[in-house]
Design a protein around this motif. Structure first.
Motif, mmCIF file in Angstrom:
data_model
loop_
_atom_site.group_PDB
_atom_site.id
_atom_site.type_symbol
_atom_site.label_atom_id
_atom_site.label_comp_id
_atom_site.label_asym_id
_atom_site.label_seq_id
_atom_site.Cartn_x
_atom_site.Cartn_y
_atom_site.Cartn_z
ATOM 1 N N GLU A 115 -7.042 -1.092 2.228
ATOM 2 C CA GLU A 115 -6.364 -1.579 1.030
ATOM 3 C C GLU A 115 -5.556 -2.845 1.287
ATOM 4 O O GLU A 115 -5.401 -3.672 0.390
ATOM 5 C CB GLU A 115 -5.489 -0.477 0.435
ATOM 6 N N SER A 157 1.176 4.589 -2.772
ATOM 7 C CA SER A 157 0.711 5.925 -2.383
ATOM 8 C C SER A 157 1.595 6.990 -3.022
ATOM 9 O O SER A 157 2.740 6.751 -3.363
ATOM 10 C CB SER A 157 0.688 6.067 -0.863
ATOM 11 N N LYS A 211 -7.013 3.965 5.504
ATOM 12 C CA LYS A 211 -6.845 3.621 4.094
ATOM 13 C C LYS A 211 -5.931 2.400 3.959
ATOM 14 O O LYS A 211 -6.201 1.494 3.172
ATOM 15 C CB LYS A 211 -6.255 4.810 3.332
ATOM 16 N N ILE A 212 -4.857 2.377 4.739
ATOM 17 C CA ILE A 212 -3.938 1.234 4.697
ATOM 18 C C ILE A 212 -4.661 -0.019 5.158
ATOM 19 O O ILE A 212 -4.535 -1.082 4.525
ATOM 20 C CB ILE A 212 -2.684 1.512 5.546
ATOM 21 N N ALA A 263 -1.024 7.776 1.995
ATOM 22 C CA ALA A 263 -1.587 6.679 2.781
ATOM 23 C C ALA A 263 -1.780 7.136 4.225
ATOM 24 O O ALA A 263 -0.915 7.782 4.798
ATOM 25 C CB ALA A 263 -0.656 5.482 2.728
ATOM 26 N N TRP A 264 -2.930 6.810 4.796
ATOM 27 C CA TRP A 264 -3.176 7.043 6.214
ATOM 28 C C TRP A 264 -3.710 5.743 6.791
ATOM 29 O O TRP A 264 -4.025 4.806 6.058
ATOM 30 C CB TRP A 264 -4.124 8.222 6.456
ATOM 31 N N VAL A 306 0.845 -1.200 0.000
ATOM 32 C CA VAL A 306 0.000 0.000 0.000
ATOM 33 C C VAL A 306 0.878 1.247 0.000
ATOM 34 O O VAL A 306 0.629 2.196 -0.755
ATOM 35 C CB VAL A 306 -0.966 0.005 1.203
ATOM 36 N N LEU A 307 1.912 1.262 0.808
ATOM 37 C CA LEU A 307 2.800 2.421 0.878
ATOM 38 C C LEU A 307 3.523 2.653 -0.448
ATOM 39 O O LEU A 307 3.756 3.796 -0.839
ATOM 40 C CB LEU A 307 3.805 2.251 2.013
ATOM 41 N N TYR A 316 -0.386 10.694 8.117
ATOM 42 C CA TYR A 316 0.011 10.114 6.839
ATOM 43 C C TYR A 316 1.338 9.385 6.998
ATOM 44 O O TYR A 316 2.185 9.779 7.800
ATOM 45 C CB TYR A 316 0.140 11.203 5.779
#
Length: 104
Positions: free
Chosen positions: A34, A20, A30-31, A26-27, A16-17, A72
């Motif tokens: 996802e 982004s 959201k992480i 990414a926060w 995920v990172l 974030y």
């Protein structure tokens, strides 16, 4: 700098990172969504990645009415390098075949 075990949940967070961007950072939630992992898994991973120097964390600066401010997360240069090394070691996990990662 601490060593990071590249477990499946850790790799999911790293994926995920990696996707982004500055325009779409990414926060935490959201992480979680996802990576399809719970917050009790994601936040300890993020803290380990921050402690290891792989990730930086910064606060949201704009308005955030009706919700708490976000933090974030962004891969550092060290984290980018480690993530790319993980991609080379575990290409199938990242959706690549071994031949995609190498040129002839």
């Amino acid at each position: 700098m601490a060593s990071i075990r590249l477990t499946r949940p850790t790799l999911e967070v790293v994926k995920v990172l990696l996707t982004s961007t500055a325009d779409d950072p990414a926060w935490g939630l959201k992480i979680c969504e996802e990576a399809d992992l719970g917050s009790g898994t994601v936040y300890p991973i993020l803290e380990r990645l921050v402690a290891a120097g792989w990730v930086t964390r910064y606060e949201e600066t704009g308005e955030h009415p009706g919700r708490p401010k976000r933090y974030y997360y962004e891969l550092t240069a060290v984290g980018q390098s480690a993530a790319h090394q993980a991609r080379e070691r575990k290409p199938r996990f990242f959706g690549r075949t071994v031949s995609e990662g190498h040129t002839a």
